[in-house]
Design an enzyme around this catalytic site. Structure first.
Site, PDB file in Angstrom:
ATOM      1  N   LYS A  44       0.854  -1.182   0.000  1.00  0.00           N
ATOM      2  CA  LYS A  44       0.000   0.000   0.000  1.00  0.00           C
ATOM      3  C   LYS A  44       0.892   1.235   0.000  1.00  0.00           C
ATOM      4  O   LYS A  44       1.678   1.448   0.921  1.00  0.00           O
ATOM      5  CB  LYS A  44      -0.921   0.004   1.219  1.00  0.00           C
ATOM      6  CG  LYS A  44      -1.861   1.199   1.274  1.00  0.00           C
ATOM      7  CD  LYS A  44      -2.772   1.120   2.496  1.00  0.00           C
ATOM      8  CE  LYS A  44      -3.690   2.324   2.586  1.00  0.00           C
ATOM      9  NZ  LYS A  44      -4.571   2.263   3.769  1.00  0.00           N
ATOM     10  N   LYS A  86      -2.251  -1.492  -3.711  1.00  0.00           N
ATOM     11  CA  LYS A  86      -3.068  -0.282  -3.681  1.00  0.00           C
ATOM     12  C   LYS A  86      -2.163   0.940  -3.763  1.00  0.00           C
ATOM     13  O   LYS A  86      -1.198   1.017  -3.003  1.00  0.00           O
ATOM     14  CB  LYS A  86      -3.892  -0.254  -2.375  1.00  0.00           C
ATOM     15  CG  LYS A  86      -4.809   0.945  -2.244  1.00  0.00           C
ATOM     16  CD  LYS A  86      -5.552   0.928  -0.907  1.00  0.00           C
ATOM     17  CE  LYS A  86      -6.510   2.115  -0.798  1.00  0.00           C
ATOM     18  NZ  LYS A  86      -7.205   2.148   0.493  1.00  0.00           N
TER      19      LYS A  86
END
Length: 330
Positions: free
Chosen positions: A198, A251
Site C-alpha cells: 500500500k 493499492k
C-alpha cells in the site's frame, strides 16, 4: 513479398476476437466498497465521488442485496463512527458501525462475502492508523501497541460475521498479530486479505472525504510505501506470506500495474488490486464532461488490471461494470 504471419486474421470478427481473448473480466472478479454511517435512511453522496454514498445500515443492506443480485460476490465495508478518540474505540467495539453493518448484511444476504477493512484511521481523533506518542504532531505511529488494537478489531469484526479480514494500516507484523488473535479466539478459518503493498498515494484524496479519515496533522509516509519503490513491495509481500496472509493486495492499482505484475509473479497467492477513489473520480469527472466514453474506459482499465495479474478488483465501478458485463454475456 506478402508477410507469412498476419495477426489481423484473428481480429477480423467480434466472435473470433472473443474466442482468442487472453484475459476476460467477469463479475466474479469484482468487490464493491461501501461506507457505513450511523443513523437510518441516510444516503449522503460523496461530492468528490459521484455515485458513491455514505449509507446507514438499512441502506447498506439494500445495496448489498443489489450487489448480490448483480452477481458480484463480495463487498468491503468501511465505517465512519459517530465519535472518534485516540483509542479508536469505534473500530473494535462490538457495537461499532462496521460490526452493525456486517451483522445486518450477513442476516439479509448470507451468501454475499463481507470483507471488512481492518484499520484505525477512520476511528482515531487524529486520523492516523494507530497510537501516537503524546504530543507528537509528525504522524509517526507507534507500531507494536497498535498491533494490539488491530487484533481486538479483527476479532470483533469476525464475531459480527465478517468473512474476510483486510488489514490496511501497513504496520510491521500486522498480519502475524491478527492471525494469532483470530486463532486464539477460535477463528482459524477466517482468511486475511492483506494490503501488502500500500503506497502513500495522492490518489486517496476522495476516499478521505468518503471515510472522513484525513490526518489532522502530518501524513502517512512513515508507514505507507514510497511510490518510487518496487523491490520493497516484494519484501512486504514476502513478510506477509510468512506471517500467514491468504491473499495479497496492491493499492493503488492504475499507477502500480507493474507492482501487480511483480507480486503475481513472486507469489502463488490470489492478488487483489484496489482501483482507488482518485482513479474512479478522474474517470467520472471526464465522463460527466463528455470527454471520454465511460463504459469503454472503465472496462479497458479493469481488464488491464486482470492482464497485469490481478485475480480480484476492488472498485467503485463494480455495479456499473457488472451491468455492462451482463450486456456482453459475461
Amino acid at each position: 513479398m506478402f508477410p507469412i504471419h498476419r495477426p489481423r486474421r484473428l481480429r477480423s470478427h467480434p466472435q473470433l476476437r472473443r474466442m482468442v481473448r487472453e484475459n476476460v473480466l467477469t463479475t466474479s472478479d469484482l468487490i464493491y466498497p461501501l461506507f457505513a454511517v450511523p443513523g437510518e435512511a441516510i444516503a449522503n453522496e460523496v461530492k468528490s465521488m459521484p455515485g458513491v454514498y455514505q449509507l446507514s445500515v438499512d441502506k447498506i443492506v439494500e445495496e448489498a442485496k443489489e450487489v448480490y443480485d448483480l452477481g458480484i460476490p463480495a463487498i468491503i465495508l468501511f465505517g465512519i463512527p459517530e465519535d472518534k478518540d485516540s483509542d479508536a474505540t469505534g473500530a473494535w467495539h462490538d457495537c461499532g458501525i462496521v460490526q452493525k453493518a456486517t451483522t445486518a448484511v450477513k442476516e439479509a444476504v448470507p451468501d454475499l462475502i463481507v470483507i471488512v477493512d481492518t484499520c484505525l484511521c477512520e476511528y482515531t481523533s487524529h486520523g492516523h492508523c494507530g497510537y501516537l506518542e503524546v504530543g507528537d504532531l509528525t504522524g509517526r505511529v507507534l507500531n507494536d501497541p497498535t498491533l494490539e488494537l488491530l487484533k481486538k478489531t479483527a476479532v470483533s469484526q469476525v464475531k459480527a460475521g465478517a468473512d474476510i479480514i483486510a488489514p490496511s494500516g501497513m504496520m510491521d507484523g500486522f498480519v502475524q498479530a491478527i492471525r494469532s488473535g483470530l486463532d486464539e479466539a477460535g477463528y482459524q478459518d477466517t482468511p486475511i486479505l492483506s494490503y501488502a503493498a500500500k503506497y502513500a498515494s495522492a490518489y486517496y484524496g476522495p476516499f478521505r472525504d468518503a471515510a472522513d479519515s484525513t490526518p489532522q496533522f502530518g501524513d502517512r509516509r512513515t508507514y505507507q510505501m514510497d511510490s518510487g519503490n518496487s523491490r520493497e513491495a516484494l519484501r512486504e509481500i514476502e513478510l506477509d506470506i510468512t506471517e500467514g496472509a491468504d491473499m495479497l493486495m496492491v493499492k493503488p492499482a492504475l499507477s502500480y500495474m507493474d507492482i501487480i505484475w511483480r507480486v503475481k509473479e513472486a507469489s502463488n497467492l490470489p492478488v487483489a488490486a484496489y482501483n482507488v477513489s482518485g482513479e474512479y473520480s478522474m474517470v467520472k469527472a471526464a465522463a460527466l464532461n463528455g470527454w471520454i466514453d465511460e463504459e469503454r474506459v472503465v472496462m479497458e482499465t479493469l481488464t488491464g488490471f486482470k492482464r497485469a495479474g490481478a485475480d480480484l478488483i476492488l472498485t467503485y465501478h463494480a455495479k456499473d461494470a457488472a451491468r455492462w458485463l451482463a450486456k456482453l454475456g459475461n
